[in-house]
Scaffold this active site. Structure first.
Site, short mmCIF file in Angstrom:
data_model
loop_
_atom_site.label_atom_id
_atom_site.label_comp_id
_atom_site.label_asym_id
_atom_site.label_seq_id
_atom_site.Cartn_x
_atom_site.Cartn_y
_atom_site.Cartn_z
N LYS A 125 0.88 -1.18 0.00
CA LYS A 125 0.00 0.00 0.00
C LYS A 125 0.91 1.22 0.00
O LYS A 125 2.04 1.15 0.47
CB LYS A 125 -0.88 0.01 1.26
CG LYS A 125 -2.09 0.90 1.16
CD LYS A 125 -3.25 0.20 0.50
CE LYS A 125 -4.39 1.17 0.20
NZ LYS A 125 -5.60 0.46 -0.25
N ASP A 165 -6.95 4.33 -4.63
CA ASP A 165 -7.63 4.22 -3.33
C ASP A 165 -8.22 5.61 -3.10
O ASP A 165 -8.42 6.36 -4.07
CB ASP A 165 -6.64 3.80 -2.23
CG ASP A 165 -7.33 3.44 -0.91
OD1 ASP A 165 -7.92 2.36 -0.83
OD2 ASP A 165 -7.30 4.25 0.05
P1 NDP Z 1 -12.82 7.88 -3.04
O1 NDP Z 1 -11.74 8.86 -2.84
O2 NDP Z 1 -13.36 7.64 -4.40
O3 NDP Z 1 -14.07 8.24 -2.10
C1 NDP Z 1 -13.92 8.32 -0.72
C2 NDP Z 1 -15.24 8.77 -0.12
O4 NDP Z 1 -15.17 8.64 1.29
C3 NDP Z 1 -15.57 10.22 -0.40
O5 NDP Z 1 -16.95 10.39 -0.44
C4 NDP Z 1 -14.95 10.92 0.81
O6 NDP Z 1 -15.55 12.16 1.11
C5 NDP Z 1 -15.26 9.94 1.90
N1 NDP Z 1 -14.22 10.05 2.94
C6 NDP Z 1 -12.89 9.92 2.79
N2 NDP Z 1 -12.26 10.13 3.95
C7 NDP Z 1 -13.22 10.44 4.84
C8 NDP Z 1 -13.22 10.76 6.22
N3 NDP Z 1 -12.05 10.80 6.91
N4 NDP Z 1 -14.41 10.98 6.82
C9 NDP Z 1 -15.58 10.92 6.13
N5 NDP Z 1 -15.65 10.63 4.81
C10 NDP Z 1 -14.49 10.38 4.19
O7 NDP Z 1 -12.27 6.51 -2.40
P2 NDP Z 1 -12.77 5.02 -2.62
O8 NDP Z 1 -14.23 4.99 -2.86
O9 NDP Z 1 -11.85 4.40 -3.59
O10 NDP Z 1 -12.43 4.36 -1.21
C11 NDP Z 1 -13.36 4.30 -0.12
C12 NDP Z 1 -12.95 3.21 0.86
O11 NDP Z 1 -12.92 1.95 0.16
C13 NDP Z 1 -11.56 3.35 1.46
O12 NDP Z 1 -11.58 2.82 2.78
C14 NDP Z 1 -10.70 2.47 0.58
O13 NDP Z 1 -9.52 2.04 1.25
C15 NDP Z 1 -11.66 1.32 0.34
N6 NDP Z 1 -11.36 0.49 -0.81
C16 NDP Z 1 -11.26 1.02 -2.07
C17 NDP Z 1 -11.00 0.20 -3.14
C18 NDP Z 1 -10.99 0.71 -4.52
O14 NDP Z 1 -10.90 -0.11 -5.46
N7 NDP Z 1 -11.10 1.99 -4.77
C19 NDP Z 1 -10.76 -1.24 -2.96
C20 NDP Z 1 -10.96 -1.71 -1.61
C21 NDP Z 1 -11.23 -0.87 -0.60
P3 NDP Z 1 -14.78 13.52 0.72
O15 NDP Z 1 -14.97 13.66 -0.76
O16 NDP Z 1 -15.45 14.58 1.51
O17 NDP Z 1 -13.33 13.34 1.11
#
Ligand code: NDP
Length: 446
Positions: A125, A165
């Protein structure tokens, strides 16, 4: 003191202040007591000490110019955690909260998750404390180019293959890949999540959200039930959340919430295809706030500063970030009748919350099993790149479905075998661990 708790104590002492890393390690080690009892050779060869120690940690300076010509400096990381079963594989996160402990927790989880996918991928990571929010495309490009100018020497299609991510989507992957190709003068599958026209896989953007939903279907099937007709809450509004909504709709469920770091929208009518198209444009193109959804559609409530867990639902899909469900949130969900949790995010439920879910015997799919669809399709993207072929949408989707089913079965069976029937947290940890531990034993002391 038992071997397992002894190792846990050492991990805490040697990795001071890395709270999330301790949490992730504790959760896995807690599941492994019965495994160590049955396999004393793991203790003799210090498998637990070795598996909790990254093979390599790279930290570097990332200097770049902003649009005003001022110098900015961020910190870059890559954690190469374990390569026993394949090249290091795992995403890059760009978010101001990123630090060593958070990336070590994510890299550690990734080792077991990748093992569960049945594909040959080790765990890694990386990322940076860079915040893409509010930056221009040119600033993001300059940052990505500077980041890759250091990272390129540590990665490669047979060594370490990053992906996206939080904060790293199609735009960032493009800039990172472009700079790698330029420096190395080679076009290889060094990163996954690429666009379709230059080596990407169909279904990769959808994979995590689709996979998390397929996993929920698998859990429900054990009770002769399905998503059809279920009211679902989803947190986040990024990549994982968006495609979770799409798949739930397709399977006949109704999603009533989305969120971002500022607040939650509650749409009792459900987020249908037309509204989801608005979210995709809002989040991926305009890079706006979820509040704008409530401004656009009538009958929608915006809950500033809140998460969706007080909304009544049958199934919840936490898809934003780590520790977004506390013990109190978990109790509220259960009291309101929620009986399925499928974790799209990594470690979204804190330890008290996990305990509440396990005690209540609901269907609880931990992130390292439920959200493995993303990395699984990344693995399929690597295979297609090696073959210089691309598979159809149907073919990739079918493989994804089969993999999610296999992950559920492996986790279910391991839990049963070790006397914890129905506990998919323990099952996923055990099944993921044994494959890596055996490979480490077979490869000697490296
Ligand atoms: P994105 O950046 O596309 O979206 C993240 C979302 O989560 C946004 O809506 C963001 O809001 C919100 N968010 C991020 N940090 C916080 C926080 N500290 N508090 C509240 N809301 C938050 O990321 P992903 O959708 O790719 O990832 C989301 C989760 O899924 C993560 O935990 C990631 O590790 C996990 N994941 C992702 C994978 C992938 O293929 N993308 C695979 C497996 C797991 P804002 O815009 O306001 O920051």
């Amino acid at each position: 003191m038992s071997y397992v708790s002894d190792v846990m104590e050492q991990v805490v002492a040697r990795n001071e202040g890395e709270r999330e890393f301790h949490q992730a390690v504790r959760e896995v080690l807690d599941s492994l007591e019965p495994v160590i009892e049955r396999h004393p050779e793991y203790q003799e060869y210090l498998i637990l000490e070795r598996i909790t120690e990254p093979e390599r940690v790279i930290m570097f300076r990332v200097p770049w110019f902003d649009d005003k010509g001022r110098v900015q400096v961020n910190r870059g990381f890559r954690i190469e955690m374990n390569s026993a079963i394949g090249p290091y594989k795992g995403g890059l996160r760009f978010h101001p909260t990123v630090n060593l402990g958070i990336l070590k927790f994510l890299a550690f989880e990734q080792v077991f998750k990748n093992s569960l996918t049945t594909l040959p991928m080790g765990g890694g990571k990386g990322g940076s404390d860079f915040d893409p929010k509010g930056k221009s495309d040119n600033e993001v490009m300059r940052f990505c180019q500077s980041f890759m100018t250091e990272l390129f020497r540590h990665i490669g299609p047979d060594t370490d293959v990053p992906a996206g991510d939080i904060g790293v989507g199609g735009r960032e992957i493009g800039f990172l890949f472009g700079q790698y190709k330029r420096i190395r003068n080679e076009f290889t599958g060094v990163i996954t999540g690429k666009a379709l026209s230059w080596g990407g896989s169909l279904i990769r953007p959808e994979a995590t959200g689709y996979g998390t939903t397929y996993f929920a279907e698998e859990m429900l099937a054990t009770r002769n039930d399905s998503i059809k007709g279920k009211v679902c809450t989803v947190s986040g509004s990024g990549n994982v959340a968006q495609y979770t909504v799409e798949k739930i709709n397709e399977l006949g469920g109704k999603v009533v919430s989305l969120s971002d770091s500022h607040g939650t929208i509650y749409d009792p009518e459900g987020i249908n295809a037309e509204k989801l198209a608005f979210v995709l444009e809002l989040k991926n193109v305009k890079r706006g706030r979820i509040r704008e959804y409530a401004d656009k559609f009538p009958g929608v409530e915006y809950r500033q500063g809140q998460r969706p867990w007080s909304i009544k639902c049958d199934c919840a899909f936490p898809s934003a970030t780590q520790n977004e469900i506390s013990g109190a949130d978990a109790k509220t969900l259960i009291d309101n009748g929620c009986f399925v949790i499928s974790e799209g995010a990594n470690m979204p439920t804190d330890p008290e919350g996990v305990e509440v879910f396990l005690d209540s015997k609901i269907l609880f799919g931990p992130g390292k099993a439920a959200n493995a669809g993303g990395v699984a399709v990344s693995g399929l993207e690597m295979s297609q790149n090696s073959l210089r072929l691309s598979w159809t949408r149907e073919e990739v989707d079918q493989r994804l479905k089969d993999i999610m089913k296999s992950i559920h079965n492996q986790s279910y069976e391991a839990a049963e075998e070790y006397g914890m029937k129905g506990n998919l947290v323990a099952g996923a940890n055990i099944a993921g661990f044994i494959k890596v531990a055996d490979a480490m034993m077979q490869q000697g002391l490296v």
